[in-house]
Design an enzyme around this catalytic site. Structure first.
Site, PDB file in Angstrom:
ATOM      1  N   SER A   8       0.835  -1.210   0.000  1.00 20.60           N
ATOM      2  CA  SER A   8       0.000   0.000   0.000  1.00 20.60           C
ATOM      3  C   SER A   8       0.861   1.248   0.000  1.00 20.60           C
ATOM      4  CB  SER A   8      -0.910   0.008   1.232  1.00 20.60           C
ATOM      5  OG  SER A   8      -1.420   1.312   1.435  1.00 20.60           O
ATOM      6  N   HIS A  33      -1.099  -1.504  -3.970  1.00 20.71           N
ATOM      7  CA  HIS A  33      -2.424  -1.234  -3.384  1.00 20.71           C
ATOM      8  C   HIS A  33      -2.613   0.278  -3.265  1.00 20.71           C
ATOM      9  CE1 HIS A  33      -5.806  -2.452  -0.694  1.00 20.71           C
ATOM     10  NE2 HIS A  33      -5.477  -1.402   0.048  1.00 20.71           N
ATOM     11  N   ASP A  35      -5.061   3.157  -1.818  1.00 17.44           N
ATOM     12  CA  ASP A  35      -6.138   3.420  -0.861  1.00 17.44           C
ATOM     13  C   ASP A  35      -6.819   4.747  -1.191  1.00 17.44           C
ATOM     14  OD1 ASP A  35      -6.160   1.229   1.076  1.00 17.44           O
ATOM     15  OD2 ASP A  35      -4.094   1.843   1.494  1.00 17.44           O
ATOM     16  N   MET A  37      -9.574   7.390  -0.434  1.00 16.00           N
ATOM     17  CA  MET A  37     -10.453   7.834   0.662  1.00 16.00           C
ATOM     18  C   MET A  37     -11.047   9.194   0.307  1.00 16.00           C
ATOM     19  SD  MET A  37      -8.146   6.859   3.979  1.00 16.00           S
ATOM     20  CE  MET A  37      -7.064   5.409   3.978  1.00 16.00           C
ATOM     21  N   HIS A  66      -8.499   0.048  -3.709  1.00 17.55           N
ATOM     22  CA  HIS A  66      -9.399  -0.125  -2.564  1.00 17.55           C
ATOM     23  C   HIS A  66     -10.182   1.175  -2.389  1.00 17.55           C
ATOM     24  CE1 HIS A  66      -9.561  -0.767   2.138  1.00 17.55           C
ATOM     25  NE2 HIS A  66     -10.762  -0.739   1.589  1.00 17.55           N
ATOM     26  N   MET A  68     -12.486   3.439  -0.553  1.00 20.32           N
ATOM     27  CA  MET A  68     -13.148   3.781   0.716  1.00 20.32           C
ATOM     28  C   MET A  68     -13.888   5.100   0.492  1.00 20.32           C
ATOM     29  SD  MET A  68     -10.051   2.718   3.245  1.00 20.32           S
ATOM     30  CE  MET A  68      -8.880   2.752   1.891  1.00 20.32           C
ATOM     31  N   MET A 137     -11.199  -6.425   6.233  1.00 18.56           N
ATOM     32  CA  MET A 137     -10.448  -5.381   6.927  1.00 18.56           C
ATOM     33  C   MET A 137     -10.036  -5.900   8.306  1.00 18.56           C
ATOM     34  SD  MET A 137     -10.124  -2.856   4.876  1.00 18.56           S
ATOM     35  CE  MET A 137      -9.268  -1.770   6.019  1.00 18.56           C
ATOM     36  N   GLY A 142      -9.275   3.685   7.103  1.00 21.18           N
ATOM     37  CA  GLY A 142      -9.060   5.121   7.269  1.00 21.18           C
ATOM     38  C   GLY A 142      -7.629   5.553   7.454  1.00 21.18           C
ATOM     39  N   GLY A 145      -0.870   2.158   9.775  1.00 21.00           N
ATOM     40  CA  GLY A 145      -0.196   2.193  11.070  1.00 21.00           C
ATOM     41  C   GLY A 145      -1.058   1.819  12.259  1.00 21.00           C
ATOM     42  N   ASP A 175      -6.316  -6.614   5.147  1.00 19.93           N
ATOM     43  CA  ASP A 175      -5.790  -5.251   5.046  1.00 19.93           C
ATOM     44  C   ASP A 175      -5.808  -4.583   6.416  1.00 19.93           C
ATOM     45  OD1 ASP A 175      -5.049  -2.716   4.283  1.00 19.93           O
ATOM     46  OD2 ASP A 175      -6.762  -2.370   2.946  1.00 19.93           O
ATOM     47  N   GLY A 176      -4.610  -4.288   6.918  1.00 13.08           N
ATOM     48  CA  GLY A 176      -4.491  -3.502   8.139  1.00 13.08           C
ATOM     49  C   GLY A 176      -3.728  -4.206   9.241  1.00 13.08           C
ATOM     50  N   GLY A 177      -2.645  -3.563   9.684  1.00 23.07           N
ATOM     51  CA  GLY A 177      -1.886  -4.094  10.807  1.00 23.07           C
ATOM     52  C   GLY A 177      -1.127  -5.370  10.507  1.00 23.07           C
TER      53      GLY A 177
HETATM   54  C1  DX5 Z   1      -6.493   1.340   5.812  1.00 26.73           C
HETATM   55  C2  DX5 Z   1      -6.008   1.029   4.421  1.00 26.73           C
HETATM   56  C3  DX5 Z   1      -4.826   0.151   4.414  1.00 26.73           C
HETATM   57  C4  DX5 Z   1      -3.593   0.754   5.038  1.00 26.73           C
HETATM   58  C5  DX5 Z   1      -2.824  -0.356   5.681  1.00 26.73           C
HETATM   59  O1  DX5 Z   1      -7.687   2.003   5.730  1.00 26.73           O
HETATM   60  O2  DX5 Z   1      -7.030   0.362   3.705  1.00 26.73           O
HETATM   61  O3  DX5 Z   1      -4.540  -0.341   3.110  1.00 26.73           O
HETATM   62  O4  DX5 Z   1      -2.772   1.406   4.109  1.00 26.73           O
HETATM   63  O5  DX5 Z   1      -1.811   0.170   6.448  1.00 26.73           O
HETATM   64  P1  DX5 Z   1      -0.930  -0.715   7.424  1.00 26.73           P
HETATM   65  O6  DX5 Z   1      -0.328  -1.833   6.643  1.00 26.73           O
HETATM   66  O7  DX5 Z   1       0.082   0.237   7.968  1.00 26.73           O
HETATM   67  O8  DX5 Z   1      -1.867  -1.209   8.500  1.00 26.73           O
HETATM   68 ZN    ZN Z   2      -6.465  -0.649   1.795  1.00 25.66          ZN
END
Ligand code: DX5
Ligand code: ZN
Length: 220
Positions: A8, A33, A35, A37, A66, A68, A137, A142, A145, A175-177
């Protein structure tokens, strides 16, 4: 099946976007990826089709978009035209989800459906046959990190079971963490594509080290 790494660019240094994408590609990621938003569905505003078009010029890697955003159906054509390979839309944003996923397919892209941490897997049962990707997710959408939500693991297992029971081959993406610590668990639960921003682009030892650590965490 080996894990697909979707890096991402939300955590990339945008002052050096071309170099950062080049390094991710050389380091062996599978997808880029993006993102998107809109400041409504989630508070931040990030990037749009213009950045996807830029990435398309910078790399031959598939672009994993992705969305959002509210009313994503209004944006599908422009993202497809910009070069998206995968377009994933949130269950929570799509009153006409079935149709939206059909349109993504008609545009020549791989459709993905995304579910938030507060959305049960059962909600997407009626559209599983329409998608190539189920994106679970593992943080609230959003921001990058954030900390991985462990309650996602049984949900990934549930989606896997639902797909198997219907003889469907959609890939489960998370996706995430995602870090070298959390990746083995999601892999075991059934995820085969993982998104990572911080653990690739903000790895203290650099992008290559980040990619290598993620891959090493699931190789036996
Ligand atoms: C969050 C995004 C993710 C984000 C992941 O809303 O959809 O794609 O960039 O970030 P990390 O890998 O740092 O959790
Ligand atoms: Zn994402």
């Amino acid at each position: 099946m080996p894990i697909l790494l979707s890096s991402s660019i939300l955590s990339a240094d945008f002052g050096h976007l071309a170099d950062q994408i080049q390094m991710a590609e050389t380091g062996g990621v599978d997808w880029i990826h993006v993102d998107v938003m809109d400041g409504h569905f989630v508070p931040h505003i990030t990037m749009g089709d213009f950045i996807v078009e830029t990435c398309h010029r910078l790399t031959g890697l598939p672009l994993d978009v992705h969305l959002m955003v509210e009313k994503p159906e209004r944006q599908l054509e422009s993202f497809a035209r910009a070069g998206a390979q995968n377009i994933s839309v949130h269950y929570e944003t799509c009153p006409n989800l079935y149709h939206t996923l059909q349109v993504i397919r008609e545009l020549g892209c791989h459709p993905g459906v995304v579910i938030n941490p507060g959305t049960a897997a059962e909600n997407i049962a009626p559209v599983l046959h329409l998608v190539d990707i189920v994106l679970v997710m593992t943080v609230n959408p959003g921001a990058s990190g954030q900390k991985f939500i462990p309650q996602s693991l049984p949900k990934i297992q549930k989606v896997k079971k639902m797909l198997e029971e219907s003889n469907l081959t959609a890939i489960i993406e998370v996706d995430g963490g995602i870090t070298a610590d959390t990746l083995p668990g999601v892999y075991q639960a059934g995820a085969r594509a993982i998104v990572a921003a911080t653990s690739i682009f903000k790895h203290p030892d650099g992008i290559f080290a980040g990619i290598q650590q993620l891959r090493a965490s699931v190789s036996d």
